[in-house]
Scaffold this motif. Structure first.
Motif, mmCIF file in Angstrom:
data_model
loop_
_atom_site.group_PDB
_atom_site.id
_atom_site.type_symbol
_atom_site.label_atom_id
_atom_site.label_comp_id
_atom_site.label_asym_id
_atom_site.label_seq_id
_atom_site.Cartn_x
_atom_site.Cartn_y
_atom_site.Cartn_z
ATOM 1 N N PRO A 196 -3.770 -15.759 -8.730
ATOM 2 C CA PRO A 196 -4.916 -15.116 -9.372
ATOM 3 C C PRO A 196 -4.721 -14.974 -10.883
ATOM 4 C CG PRO A 196 -3.592 -13.490 -8.241
ATOM 5 C CD PRO A 196 -2.925 -14.801 -8.010
ATOM 6 N N GLN A 197 -5.798 -14.640 -11.565
ATOM 7 C CA GLN A 197 -5.753 -14.536 -13.026
ATOM 8 C C GLN A 197 -4.772 -13.469 -13.496
ATOM 9 O OE1 GLN A 197 -9.589 -14.168 -14.838
ATOM 10 N NE2 GLN A 197 -8.758 -13.651 -16.826
ATOM 11 N N ARG A 198 -4.857 -12.290 -12.875
ATOM 12 C CA ARG A 198 -3.880 -11.239 -13.215
ATOM 13 C C ARG A 198 -2.606 -11.506 -12.437
ATOM 14 N NH1 ARG A 198 -6.521 -5.977 -11.598
ATOM 15 N NH2 ARG A 198 -4.467 -5.148 -12.062
ATOM 16 N N ASP A 199 -1.465 -11.190 -13.038
ATOM 17 C CA ASP A 199 -0.202 -11.530 -12.370
ATOM 18 C C ASP A 199 -0.013 -10.733 -11.076
ATOM 19 O OD1 ASP A 199 1.387 -9.023 -13.080
ATOM 20 O OD2 ASP A 199 0.797 -9.708 -15.065
ATOM 21 N N LEU A 200 -0.566 -9.501 -11.026
ATOM 22 C CA LEU A 200 -0.484 -8.669 -9.818
ATOM 23 C C LEU A 200 0.945 -8.490 -9.309
ATOM 24 C CD1 LEU A 200 -3.598 -9.996 -7.853
ATOM 25 C CD2 LEU A 200 -3.439 -7.891 -9.167
ATOM 26 N N LEU A 201 1.892 -8.433 -10.240
ATOM 27 C CA LEU A 201 3.276 -8.159 -9.829
ATOM 28 C C LEU A 201 3.372 -6.696 -9.412
ATOM 29 C CD1 LEU A 201 5.264 -10.011 -12.636
ATOM 30 C CD2 LEU A 201 4.642 -10.844 -10.374
ATOM 31 N N LEU A 202 4.206 -6.419 -8.413
ATOM 32 C CA LEU A 202 4.368 -5.047 -7.959
ATOM 33 C C LEU A 202 5.327 -4.323 -8.906
ATOM 34 C CD1 LEU A 202 4.747 -5.798 -4.132
ATOM 35 C CD2 LEU A 202 2.685 -5.189 -5.405
ATOM 36 N N ALA A 262 11.701 -8.770 -10.865
ATOM 37 C CA ALA A 262 11.078 -10.089 -10.903
ATOM 38 C C ALA A 262 11.440 -10.915 -9.663
ATOM 39 C CB ALA A 262 11.497 -10.826 -12.175
ATOM 40 N N LEU A 263 12.721 -10.881 -9.312
ATOM 41 C CA LEU A 263 13.181 -11.675 -8.178
ATOM 42 C C LEU A 263 12.494 -11.224 -6.878
ATOM 43 C CD1 LEU A 263 15.229 -13.940 -7.657
ATOM 44 C CD2 LEU A 263 16.895 -12.186 -7.039
ATOM 45 N N ALA A 264 12.431 -9.914 -6.657
ATOM 46 C CA ALA A 264 11.819 -9.386 -5.438
ATOM 47 C C ALA A 264 10.320 -9.654 -5.419
ATOM 48 C CB ALA A 264 12.091 -7.890 -5.322
ATOM 49 N N ASN A 265 9.721 -9.664 -6.610
ATOM 50 C CA ASN A 265 8.297 -9.978 -6.683
ATOM 51 C C ASN A 265 8.023 -11.409 -6.234
ATOM 52 O OD1 ASN A 265 6.011 -8.219 -7.631
ATOM 53 N ND2 ASN A 265 7.607 -7.564 -9.062
ATOM 54 N N ALA A 266 8.839 -12.335 -6.702
ATOM 55 C CA ALA A 266 8.663 -13.726 -6.278
ATOM 56 C C ALA A 266 8.979 -13.862 -4.790
ATOM 57 C CB ALA A 266 9.558 -14.634 -7.107
ATOM 58 N N GLU A 312 18.021 -14.653 -16.364
ATOM 59 C CA GLU A 312 18.339 -13.374 -17.020
ATOM 60 C C GLU A 312 17.261 -12.316 -16.799
ATOM 61 O OE1 GLU A 312 17.949 -13.309 -21.333
ATOM 62 O OE2 GLU A 312 17.396 -15.429 -21.273
ATOM 63 N N PHE A 313 16.094 -12.740 -16.272
ATOM 64 C CA PHE A 313 15.020 -11.769 -16.045
ATOM 65 C C PHE A 313 14.910 -11.343 -14.590
ATOM 66 C CE2 PHE A 313 13.805 -14.364 -19.712
ATOM 67 C CZ PHE A 313 13.699 -13.368 -20.662
ATOM 68 N N GLU A 314 15.798 -11.871 -13.742
ATOM 69 C CA GLU A 314 15.717 -11.610 -12.308
ATOM 70 C C GLU A 314 15.581 -10.133 -11.967
ATOM 71 O OE1 GLU A 314 19.119 -13.298 -10.398
ATOM 72 O OE2 GLU A 314 18.261 -15.318 -10.358
ATOM 73 N N HIS A 315 16.347 -9.303 -12.672
ATOM 74 C CA HIS A 315 16.394 -7.895 -12.288
ATOM 75 C C HIS A 315 15.513 -7.010 -13.155
ATOM 76 C CE1 HIS A 315 19.437 -8.995 -9.487
ATOM 77 N NE2 HIS A 315 20.141 -9.567 -10.447
ATOM 78 N N ALA A 316 14.669 -7.620 -13.968
ATOM 79 C CA ALA A 316 13.780 -6.830 -14.816
ATOM 80 C C ALA A 316 12.522 -6.459 -14.031
ATOM 81 C CB ALA A 316 13.410 -7.624 -16.057
ATOM 82 N N ARG A 317 12.102 -5.219 -14.193
ATOM 83 C CA ARG A 317 10.828 -4.823 -13.590
ATOM 84 C C ARG A 317 9.688 -5.357 -14.453
ATOM 85 N NH1 ARG A 317 12.719 0.423 -11.977
ATOM 86 N NH2 ARG A 317 13.273 0.330 -9.775
ATOM 87 N N PRO A 318 8.504 -5.570 -13.856
ATOM 88 C CA PRO A 318 7.382 -6.146 -14.604
ATOM 89 C C PRO A 318 7.081 -5.415 -15.920
ATOM 90 C CG PRO A 318 6.835 -6.057 -12.284
ATOM 91 C CD PRO A 318 8.177 -5.403 -12.434
ATOM 92 N N ALA A 319 7.240 -4.088 -15.922
ATOM 93 C CA ALA A 319 6.923 -3.314 -17.116
ATOM 94 C C ALA A 319 7.798 -3.740 -18.298
ATOM 95 C CB ALA A 319 7.093 -1.826 -16.839
ATOM 96 N N ALA A 320 8.964 -4.290 -17.996
ATOM 97 C CA ALA A 320 9.897 -4.690 -19.054
ATOM 98 C C ALA A 320 9.673 -6.144 -19.478
ATOM 99 C CB ALA A 320 11.333 -4.499 -18.585
ATOM 100 N N LEU A 321 8.730 -6.822 -18.845
ATOM 101 C CA LEU A 321 8.502 -8.237 -19.143
ATOM 102 C C LEU A 321 7.262 -8.414 -20.015
ATOM 103 C CD1 LEU A 321 9.073 -9.755 -15.584
ATOM 104 C CD2 LEU A 321 10.662 -9.831 -17.514
ATOM 105 N N SER A 322 7.277 -9.464 -20.839
ATOM 106 C CA SER A 322 6.099 -9.784 -21.640
ATOM 107 C C SER A 322 5.038 -10.410 -20.740
ATOM 108 C CB SER A 322 6.485 -10.768 -22.730
ATOM 109 O OG SER A 322 6.822 -12.008 -22.143
ATOM 110 N N GLU A 381 0.806 -1.218 0.000
ATOM 111 C CA GLU A 381 0.000 0.000 0.000
ATOM 112 C C GLU A 381 0.842 1.272 0.000
ATOM 113 O OE1 GLU A 381 -4.076 -1.201 2.239
ATOM 114 O OE2 GLU A 381 -2.240 -1.443 3.392
ATOM 115 N N LEU A 382 1.864 1.326 0.855
ATOM 116 C CA LEU A 382 2.676 2.549 0.921
ATOM 117 C C LEU A 382 3.437 2.822 -0.383
ATOM 118 C CD1 LEU A 382 4.060 2.908 4.562
ATOM 119 C CD2 LEU A 382 2.615 4.498 3.301
ATOM 120 N N PRO A 383 4.169 1.817 -0.929
ATOM 121 C CA PRO A 383 4.845 2.100 -2.202
ATOM 122 C C PRO A 383 3.860 2.483 -3.305
ATOM 123 C CG PRO A 383 5.563 -0.021 -1.315
ATOM 124 C CD PRO A 383 4.477 0.469 -0.411
ATOM 125 N N ALA A 384 2.687 1.840 -3.324
ATOM 126 C CA ALA A 384 1.706 2.149 -4.369
ATOM 127 C C ALA A 384 1.170 3.568 -4.200
ATOM 128 C CB ALA A 384 0.562 1.138 -4.333
#
Lengths: 249, 253
Positions: free
Chosen positions: B88-94, B99-103, B132-142, A163-166
């Motif tokens: 969930p259906q949407r990936d909901l990645l932050l 990518a690594l921090a999201n997982a 190779e995708f560990e440090h990519a932000r979601p916006a940079a991923l397909s 929530e905070l980062p968002a």
């Protein structure tokens, strides 16, 4: 290109200002021309800068105070639903108070020092910060909250990691508004009673019919507000790199 | 090497006369089902048949109005949440995390410190070829890559039951087919009790050991059969087409 357009518009504005000020029918005591203002800026540079420094300190400290108060308010109101329901009318009400009326009372209560100025700046600024941050905190997609719950996240973990980062971009939106009105707050504070500061200098200049000095003071106050806004926008770009979109700064 | 999971108390995921209503609307009506552990079960049904409700009931995100949901012995909602990892259906990645921090968020939610969580997520990225995708932000991923990361986040929770809610619903057809094979391989490598919700019959036949077909609202079980095909499965085989037709037939009924 965007910068060029903005510069062109400012030039156009200054030209129009000069044009109107040069009209026979316009009293020099009402409107100082850009040239006269520029002269005053040069002649009174030292005086203006000494007072600008005082005002800038009031503005920056007041802003810092309002950010601290705003974040504390918004987060508590977000976490405690009853508090939000109870405090929201009061929060809105705090903005309906005419600061011009309140300022002299603050001076009466806290004296001529920096205290009442900080209080007034903070009072004006904490509202856009609190409301924007609160909105940002509440706009987390429900599916994301559901996911966090399914992963066993505590309330505090969800607040910290999601929530905070968002809500950070929302906080910066509020901060941009606050940055621009903070200067007005400091001027009001100084008008109510002060020994120094640009607001006081402008008021004094007004009384002594030193119109070019008044305009020079206004120019510096404006630049101060624009500068603070630009700094906030820059901080946003650094703090929220994922959220970069075309912005003014 | 497999991700550690807690040992289940019973080897069963069961619904006993489970009914769920939203106001006057009945989403699920008297569902009675026993699903065996260590198998992939696909729930197929038309939109609005209560598939997602069913999944959220298992996940402990909702409570049934009537009946009991038993997930490997856990019946209370909080215990069911402990047993399940929900995707969930949407990936909901932050968007602000790579990518690594999201997982790794899955581990942080269980109280693991951020840096430690990252370290523990690394082997999983290696195993699934996403290093190779560990440090990519979601916006940079397909879209497909984001879904893979979301799946790793689900796996990292280390729960015995995986709940996949239309995991490829938001993807285009080619990416879907690609990800389907990837998931089949991942599940073969990492056997868990999987409950997959989908409206895509082909996806169900491709991935599942068993297919349960639900009726339109209120959701009831209208067909239930085993998918006894060798893996990896070929979508063009006659047996595959037969099972697909059988599921489609049940959906139409």
């Amino acid at each position: 290109m965007r910068v060029a357009l903005a510069v062109a518009l400012v030039c156009l504005f200054v030209l129009a200002w000069q044009g109107i000020a040069s009209l026979e029918s316009v009293d020099d005591l009402t409107l100082a021309s850009p040239v006269e203002t520029f002269d005053a800026l040069q002649d009174d540079w030292g005086l203006l800068m000494d007072n600008a420094r005082v005002t800038l300190v009031e503005v920056v400290l007041g802003l810092a105070l309002s950010v601290a108060a705003g974040v504390l308010f918004a987060v508590s109101m977000h976490l405690l639903r009853p508090l939000r329901d109870a405090a929201y009318p009061l929060l809105v009400g705090s903005q309906a108070i005419p600061i011009v009326v309140l300022a002299p009372l603050f001076v009466l209560a806290f004296g001529y020092g920096i205290g009442p100025k900080l209080a007034i700046v903070a009072l004006i600024c904490f509202f856009p910060i609190t409301v924007n941050l609160l909105d940002g905190l509440r706009s987390t997609p429900p599916e994301l909250l559901k996911l966090m719950r399914s992963m066993g996240a505590s309330r505090l973990r969800t607040l910290r990691s999601v929530e905070l980062p968002a809500a950070l971009p929302s906080l910066f939106s509020g901060l941009k508004v606050a940055a621009t009105v903070s200067v007005i707050g400091a001027v009001f504070g100084e008008w109510a009673g002060a020994d120094e500061g640009l607001g006081r200098l402008v008021l004094l200049g007004n009384n002594q019919l030193q119109t070019p000095r008044v305009y020079a003071g206004i120019v510096i106050l404006t630049l101060m507000a624009v500068g603070l806004f630009a700094l906030t926008a820059l901080a946003e770009r650094v703090a929220c790199p994922w959220n970069r979109k075309e912005s003014l700064a | 090497m497999q991700t550690e999971t807690e040992a289940p108390v019973t080897e069963l995921l069961s619904f006993r006369k489970v009914t769920r209503r939203y106001g006057a609307l009945t989403a699920l009506a008297g569902i009675d089902l026993d699903l065996s552990a260590h198998a992939v079960t696909a729930m197929v049904g038309p939109s609005g048949c209560g598939k997602s409700t069913l999944l959220e009931l298992v996940a402990g995100l909702q409570e049934p109005d009537e009946g009991i949901v038993d997930v490997l012995g856990a019946t209370a909602a909080a215990d069911r949440r402990q047993a399940c990892a929900y995707m969930p259906q949407r990936d909901l990645l932050l968007p602000w995390r790579d990518a690594l921090a999201n997982a790794a968020l899955a581990l942080e939610c269980q109280g693991v410190a951020r840096s430690r969580a990252r370290v523990r997520a690394v082997p999983l990225f290696e195993r699934f070829g996403l290093t190779e995708f560990e440090h990519a932000r979601p916006a940079a991923l397909s879209g497909g890559m984001r879904q893979r990361v979301a799946f790793l986040r689900t796996l990292l929770q280390g729960r015995p039951v995986l709940l996949l809610d239309e995991p490829f619903g938001a993807l285009d057809a080619i990416t879907r087919a690609d990800l389907r094979e990837w998931l089949a391989a991942a599940l073969a490598d990492e056997p868990r009790t999987v409950l997959l919700v989908t409206h895509d019959v082909e996806e169900a036949v491709f991935l599942a050991d068993r297919i349960v077909v639900l009726s339109p609202r209120p959701g009831r079980v209208v067909a239930d059969f085993e998918v006894d095909l060798p893996r990896p499965r070929s979508v063009t085989s006659t047996a595959f087409a037969g099972l697909k037709a059988r599921a489609l037939e049940a959906l139409k009924a």
